[in-house]
Design a protein around this motif. Structure first.
Motif, PDB file in Angstrom:
ATOM      1  N   ARG A  62     -12.236  -1.904   8.058  1.00 56.85           N
ATOM      2  CA  ARG A  62     -10.790  -1.872   7.823  1.00 56.85           C
ATOM      3  C   ARG A  62     -10.080  -3.094   8.418  1.00 56.85           C
ATOM      4  O   ARG A  62      -9.151  -3.619   7.810  1.00 56.85           O
ATOM      5  CB  ARG A  62     -10.177  -0.590   8.380  1.00 56.85           C
ATOM      6  CG  ARG A  62     -10.651   0.693   7.714  1.00 56.85           C
ATOM      7  CD  ARG A  62     -10.345   0.717   6.209  1.00 56.85           C
ATOM      8  NE  ARG A  62     -10.564   2.040   5.690  1.00 56.85           N
ATOM      9  CZ  ARG A  62      -9.602   2.934   5.483  1.00 56.85           C
ATOM     10  NH1 ARG A  62      -8.348   2.621   5.700  1.00 56.85           N
ATOM     11  NH2 ARG A  62      -9.901   4.126   5.035  1.00 56.85           N
ATOM     12  N   GLN A  63     -10.515  -3.559   9.583  1.00 59.69           N
ATOM     13  CA  GLN A  63      -9.881  -4.738  10.164  1.00 59.69           C
ATOM     14  C   GLN A  63     -10.196  -5.974   9.326  1.00 59.69           C
ATOM     15  O   GLN A  63      -9.353  -6.854   9.178  1.00 59.69           O
ATOM     16  CB  GLN A  63     -10.314  -4.938  11.625  1.00 59.69           C
ATOM     17  CG  GLN A  63      -9.516  -5.997  12.366  1.00 59.69           C
ATOM     18  CD  GLN A  63      -8.010  -5.762  12.329  1.00 59.69           C
ATOM     19  OE1 GLN A  63      -7.520  -4.636  12.435  1.00 59.69           O
ATOM     20  NE2 GLN A  63      -7.257  -6.844  12.158  1.00 59.69           N
ATOM     21  N   ASP A  64     -11.390  -6.023   8.745  1.00 59.20           N
ATOM     22  CA  ASP A  64     -11.723  -7.127   7.830  1.00 59.20           C
ATOM     23  C   ASP A  64     -10.807  -7.104   6.614  1.00 59.20           C
ATOM     24  O   ASP A  64     -10.363  -8.146   6.137  1.00 59.20           O
ATOM     25  CB  ASP A  64     -13.182  -7.035   7.378  1.00 59.20           C
ATOM     26  CG  ASP A  64     -14.165  -7.253   8.512  1.00 59.20           C
ATOM     27  OD1 ASP A  64     -13.863  -8.057   9.418  1.00 59.20           O
ATOM     28  OD2 ASP A  64     -15.230  -6.617   8.494  1.00 59.20           O
ATOM     29  N   LEU A  65     -10.525  -5.895   6.109  1.00 61.64           N
ATOM     30  CA  LEU A  65      -9.606  -5.775   4.979  1.00 61.64           C
ATOM     31  C   LEU A  65      -8.206  -6.229   5.386  1.00 61.64           C
ATOM     32  O   LEU A  65      -7.530  -6.929   4.623  1.00 61.64           O
ATOM     33  CB  LEU A  65      -9.580  -4.336   4.458  1.00 61.64           C
ATOM     34  CG  LEU A  65      -8.609  -4.043   3.316  1.00 61.64           C
ATOM     35  CD1 LEU A  65      -8.899  -4.925   2.100  1.00 61.64           C
ATOM     36  CD2 LEU A  65      -8.657  -2.567   2.937  1.00 61.64           C
ATOM     37  N   ALA A  66      -7.776  -5.858   6.578  1.00 59.49           N
ATOM     38  CA  ALA A  66      -6.457  -6.291   7.059  1.00 59.49           C
ATOM     39  C   ALA A  66      -6.383  -7.816   7.120  1.00 59.49           C
ATOM     40  O   ALA A  66      -5.370  -8.417   6.726  1.00 59.49           O
ATOM     41  CB  ALA A  66      -6.173  -5.674   8.424  1.00 59.49           C
ATOM     42  N   ARG A  67      -7.459  -8.455   7.606  1.00 60.88           N
ATOM     43  CA  ARG A  67      -7.479  -9.923   7.657  1.00 60.88           C
ATOM     44  C   ARG A  67      -7.432 -10.526   6.251  1.00 60.88           C
ATOM     45  O   ARG A  67      -6.766 -11.532   6.010  1.00 60.88           O
ATOM     46  CB  ARG A  67      -8.716 -10.406   8.411  1.00 60.88           C
ATOM     47  CG  ARG A  67      -8.574 -10.334   9.924  1.00 60.88           C
ATOM     48  CD  ARG A  67      -9.702 -11.087  10.635  1.00 60.88           C
ATOM     49  NE  ARG A  67     -10.969 -10.383  10.542  1.00 60.88           N
ATOM     50  CZ  ARG A  67     -11.360  -9.425  11.375  1.00 60.88           C
ATOM     51  NH1 ARG A  67     -10.584  -9.059  12.366  1.00 60.88           N
ATOM     52  NH2 ARG A  67     -12.532  -8.851  11.220  1.00 60.88           N
ATOM     53  N   LEU A  68      -8.164  -9.909   5.314  1.00 60.58           N
ATOM     54  CA  LEU A  68      -8.141 -10.382   3.930  1.00 60.58           C
ATOM     55  C   LEU A  68      -6.728 -10.301   3.355  1.00 60.58           C
ATOM     56  O   LEU A  68      -6.246 -11.247   2.721  1.00 60.58           O
ATOM     57  CB  LEU A  68      -9.098  -9.553   3.066  1.00 60.58           C
ATOM     58  CG  LEU A  68      -8.992  -9.770   1.550  1.00 60.58           C
ATOM     59  CD1 LEU A  68      -9.453 -11.167   1.165  1.00 60.58           C
ATOM     60  CD2 LEU A  68      -9.783  -8.709   0.797  1.00 60.58           C
TER      61      LEU A  68
END
Length: 195
Positions: A62-68
């Motif tokens: 989820r944090q990777d998605l937030a960064r994306l």
């Protein structure tokens, strides 16, 4: 956790979407999510093309998605404010489970694109029905992220599109029924054309 399926029509008549931002645990287990996807795949599909696929975003992604999403805002929306970035981060962390439904058209020269799009939409609805039958709430969201080229590239092949972000969980507050159309207002009976 399964709802009473002895009355399928009653069950279908109570389905409604919940707000992804209000969802709490428990959400579907990995096994339950797999079952939701199996049921979703049992959709009308002219030509057996399955012009759709599922991308599961794990909790630890989820944090990777937030960064994306933040990078997409910076790259493609010069007017994006801190508040936009904050909202994108919140979007990435909503729900207890997240599945991105991707429309993956098949160019076979036989099945029209429109029918493939309808099949993909039916898959989305089947996901929501399956989650509801298991006692969860679902939310089908698009918004800017579904159409952003950077986000799309992260989930799709060039000819594909994001059909929606599907969030699943338990309702954090009572669901409020929204207005539905009166059926007679959206039904007409066909009259053959006069010669």
């Amino acid at each position: 956790m399964l709802k009473d399926l002895s009355s399928p029509l009653a069950l279908l008549g109570t389905r409604r979407s919940g707000k992804a931002r209000d969802m709490i645990g428990p959400g579907p287990t990995d096994e339950q999510l797999e079952r939701i996807l199996q049921i979703a795949a049992r959709t009308p599909d002219h030509g057996k093309l399955h012009p759709w696929r599922f991308v599961v975003v794990a909790d630890d992604q989820r944090q990777d998605l937030a960064r994306l999403l933040s990078a997409a805002l910076s790259e493609n929306d010069p007017a994006a404010t801190h508040a936009h970035h904050q909202k994108a981060a919140e979007f990435a962390h909503q729900g207890e489970a997240l599945v991105v439904l991707v429309f993956a058209p098949v160019d076979n020269g036989k099945i029209p694109l429109w029918e493939q799009e309808l099949s993909c939409g039916a898959v989305g609805m089947n996901m929501l029905h399956a989650a509801h039958a298991m006692g969860f709430v679902g939310s089908w969201l698009t918004g800017w992220a579904a159409y952003d080229p950077t986000v799309r590239k992260a989930f799709c092949l060039p000819a594909e599109r994001i059909a929606g972000f599907f969030f699943f969980g338990s309702p954090g507050q009572p669901l409020v029924e929204r207005p539905r159309p009166e059926v007679p207002s959206v039904v007409r009976h066909w009259q053959p054309p006069l010669d």
